[in-house]
Design an enzyme around this catalytic site. Structure first.
Site, PDB file in Angstrom:
ATOM      1  NE  ARG A  15     -24.721   7.445 -23.052  1.00  0.00           N
ATOM      2  CZ  ARG A  15     -24.555   6.362 -22.308  1.00  0.00           C
ATOM      3  NH1 ARG A  15     -25.598   5.814 -21.696  1.00  0.00           N
ATOM      4  NH2 ARG A  15     -23.359   5.815 -22.157  1.00  0.00           N
ATOM      5  CE  LYS A  75     -19.835   4.388 -19.529  1.00  0.00           C
ATOM      6  NZ  LYS A  75     -20.405   3.126 -19.000  1.00  0.00           N
ATOM      7  CG  HIS A  96     -20.310   0.324 -14.630  1.00  0.00           C
ATOM      8  ND1 HIS A  96     -21.295  -0.588 -14.308  1.00  0.00           N
ATOM      9  CD2 HIS A  96     -20.897   1.247 -15.453  1.00  0.00           C
ATOM     10  CE1 HIS A  96     -22.421  -0.250 -14.910  1.00  0.00           C
ATOM     11  NE2 HIS A  96     -22.211   0.853 -15.601  1.00  0.00           N
ATOM     12  CD  GLU A 118     -22.645   1.757 -11.426  1.00  0.00           C
ATOM     13  OE1 GLU A 118     -21.491   1.591 -11.013  1.00  0.00           O
ATOM     14  OE2 GLU A 118     -23.049   2.841 -11.915  1.00  0.00           O
ATOM     15  CG  ASP A 270     -21.008  -1.880 -17.952  1.00  0.00           C
ATOM     16  OD1 ASP A 270     -21.279  -3.031 -17.554  1.00  0.00           O
ATOM     17  OD2 ASP A 270     -21.892  -1.048 -18.232  1.00  0.00           O
TER      18      ASP A 270
END
Length: 367
Positions: A15, A75, A96, A118, A270
């Site tokens: 990605r 990420k 995370h 997140e 994660d």
């Protein structure tokens, strides 16, 4: 503002954090977008498309980090990338951190402003940047589980939906949020016998009404979880506590009692995972066995479908990137409560309670 789009270097992570159309929007607003060479290749976006959108291709990763004021990733950074950060820089990505003590320390030492996709939450509690990847991960979890249930890949040799005269496989889904709901949709569509366990009874009522008796819904107590998991052919972990470690719902003892060749796909890996025996794996080496049960623990599952994931992610992140770049990170955080909730670290301090509690660090709320 100068916005940097690095190439992702996590194992088999294809990605990219911004599409050329997203870059065009930012350039049109007067910002400078720097893209690391070949950053978009894995998602089907070559450098030339970024150039046509008005972005610039950086000489290399070091040049990009040295120039950019805002680093936008997919990420979390790997430890080898952390020395490239400089104080006062803003990082916007999935983090995370509750399950990553070494990375938390490295980013604290770098004194960056780290905003996590997140934990960026709207007033109604929804997580706009987690949702699209959770939808993808939930759908993929069933596909992946079905793949590893095949005898060729070490599973029980089951077809998820069975055939006439042969019972379908039993899929147990722990959690009924975005991941769990997406997994339920695919599991039902593939003809599996599906049990969903979730704390929120209203969510279970909604699923029960939607599927009209095609699934079983259970309120969680440890006995019910244990007995249901022991009967499962495929268990999907879909539990989320935003920013904090996932609770352990399935013990080692229960895993040991599962049927040989059963499969666990823990999407919560994660955040530490909701199965005691799960650990992070990679796309290169995605599964391992514990007591005859296959475990799949790849944290960046949506990276398998990078083009779909990149397009969906940019749809969600671009409005926030526009705000961060146009207003400046600190002003944007003060004016947008959703972004403020996304701040996990601020210039050497931990500003998210879940991260602080996970690592025994001092929590300092944003002021």
């Amino acid at each position: 503002m100068i916005i940097g789009i690095p190439k992702e270097i996590k194992d088999h992570e294809y990605r990219v954090s911004l599409t050329p159309d997203g870059a065009r929007t930012l350039v049109g607003l007067g910002h400078r977008v720097l893209v690391e060479p070949s950053a978009g290749d894995g998602s089907g976006f070559p450098d030339e498309e970024y150039r046509k959108a008005g972005a610039q291709i950086a000489r290399d990763k070091a040049h990009l980090f040295a120039e950019a004021e805002l680093i936008v990733k997919v990420k979390e950074p790997l430890l080898e990338e952390c020395p490239l950060f400089r104080p006062q820089q803003t990082l916007f990505t999935y983090l995370h951190l509750a399950s990553l003590p070494q990375l938390t320390k490295a980013l604290l030492d770098a004194r960056v402003l780290a905003i996590a996709y997140e934990t960026t939450a709207l007033a109604d509690g929804s997580l706009p940047m987690l949702k699209p990847m959770s939808e993808i991960a939930g759908r993929m979890a069933v596909q992946i589980g079905a793949h590893y249930l095949e005898g060729l890949h070490g599973g029980r040799g089951l077809l998820l939906g069975g055939v006439a005269g042969v019972a379908p496989a039993h899929v147990v889904i722990l959690g009924a949020g975005v991941v769990g709901s997406a997994a339920t949709q695919i599991a039902v569509g593939m003809g599996a016998r599906v049990t969903v366990i979730n704390l929120d009874l209203e969510r279970l009522r909604a699923l029960d009404a939607l599927y009209r008796g095609r699934i079983v819904t259970l309120a969680p107590n440890q006995w019910a979880i244990d007995q249901t998991v022991l009967d499962a052919d495929l268990v999907i972990g879909a539990v989320l506590v935003p920013g904090a470690k996932a609770p352990k719902l399935v013990s080692r003892a229960v895993v040991s009692g599962m049927k040989p060749g059963s499969v666990i796909v823990d999407v919560a890996v994660d955040q530490g995972g909701c199965v005691e025996t799960i650990r992070p794996t990679t796309h290169s080496d995605p599964v391992y066995k514990v007591d005859g049960v296959l475990h799949y623990g790849v944290p960046n599952m949506p990276g398998i479908v990078p083009r779909t994931s990149t397009l969906a992610l940019t749809n969600a992140t671009l409005p926030f990137i526009v705000r961060l770049s146009s207003e400046g990170a600190e002003r944007a955080i003060r004016s947008d409560p959703a972004l403020a909730k996304g701040v996990n670290l601020a210039y050497g301090t931990v500003t998210h309670r879940g991260v602080a509690e996970a690592h025994g660090l001092r929590f300092e709320p944003l002021t």
